[in-house]
Scaffold this active site. Sequence first.
Site, mmCIF file in Angstrom:
data_model
loop_
_atom_site.group_PDB
_atom_site.id
_atom_site.type_symbol
_atom_site.label_atom_id
_atom_site.label_comp_id
_atom_site.label_asym_id
_atom_site.label_seq_id
_atom_site.Cartn_x
_atom_site.Cartn_y
_atom_site.Cartn_z
ATOM 1 N N ASP A 240 -6.108 3.572 -2.125
ATOM 2 C CA ASP A 240 -6.034 3.104 -0.736
ATOM 3 C C ASP A 240 -7.424 3.071 -0.107
ATOM 4 O O ASP A 240 -7.745 2.172 0.685
ATOM 5 C CB ASP A 240 -5.090 3.986 0.080
ATOM 6 C CG ASP A 240 -5.470 5.469 0.041
ATOM 7 O OD1 ASP A 240 -6.192 5.900 -0.890
ATOM 8 O OD2 ASP A 240 -5.030 6.202 0.948
ATOM 9 N N ASP B 144 0.862 -1.186 0.000
ATOM 10 C CA ASP B 144 0.000 0.000 0.000
ATOM 11 C C ASP B 144 0.898 1.236 0.000
ATOM 12 O O ASP B 144 1.491 1.579 1.022
ATOM 13 C CB ASP B 144 -0.906 -0.034 1.234
ATOM 14 C CG ASP B 144 -1.682 1.254 1.440
ATOM 15 O OD1 ASP B 144 -1.887 1.996 0.455
ATOM 16 O OD2 ASP B 144 -2.089 1.522 2.598
ATOM 17 N N THR C 58 4.287 26.430 24.974
ATOM 18 C CA THR C 58 3.836 26.587 23.586
ATOM 19 C C THR C 58 3.669 25.230 22.924
ATOM 20 O O THR C 58 2.656 24.980 22.243
ATOM 21 C CB THR C 58 4.833 27.451 22.797
ATOM 22 O OG1 THR C 58 4.914 28.746 23.398
ATOM 23 C CG2 THR C 58 4.390 27.598 21.350
#
Length: 259
Positions: free
Chosen positions: A104, A6, A181
Amino acid sequence: MLLCIDIGNTHTDLGFIRPGGRDPVATSTTIPTAELDQVAEAIESLGAPLTPLEGIAYCSVVPAMNARLPQLLAPFHRDLWQLTHEVDLGVSITYPNPSEIGHDRLANAAGANALGDLPAVVIDLGTAVTFDIISQRGGYEGGIITPGPALMTRYLHEKTAQLPLVEDVTTPVTSAIGKSTREAMRIGAVLGFVGAIQACLDGVITELTQAGETNIRILTAGGASPVVTGRLNQPTTDVPHLALRGLAAAWALRPPEPN
């Protein structure tokens, strides 16, 4: 044994599959798609015997890789079979333009159908997040595409002057209030992402229910699936390597070779 590949935008998942087996994935690995030239080495690292290998099935959302794959896999001397919208998936496709559907996503639909008990909603959580809806009334009907959590933090980093790149977007958060942050960005990506997935899922389930579909199964797959595990209002079942399973299921439905 079948080798299934895949090819995604960021990563390529590959593994040896037993078509029709109760636990079909024998062994698997993942490599960066940018390093697909080393696919032969990755296959050999799996350690599975190649003698009983019946063939190689693949799906790809990176067209540039499709022309190279036969050459890369030539040393294995096996037939190469590609899953597209033109093959038998085990379910019909009622999507208006089937050629637009990522291969996919079609493999996921084939995998969901092989697991049984439709209707199903497949949520594949990777670089992008895709919802694919496979109903009893219309087979593959369509879905939703939205950014994955890693894209959210990368976009903030690239489009601002000071925000850092936050890469851990799979570990569940323990507080809704960030004390740095980085932590604030991660909370925004994880909690905000789950909220977006829930909103999309609620809309899909409402529409399917109004159309008379019942007992809707929610299947999750992909590297970012831990972000939503246990955090959605509906029960979900995580199915590792769902696209590989679907590749094997569709490969088993291919018409026999002419004598």
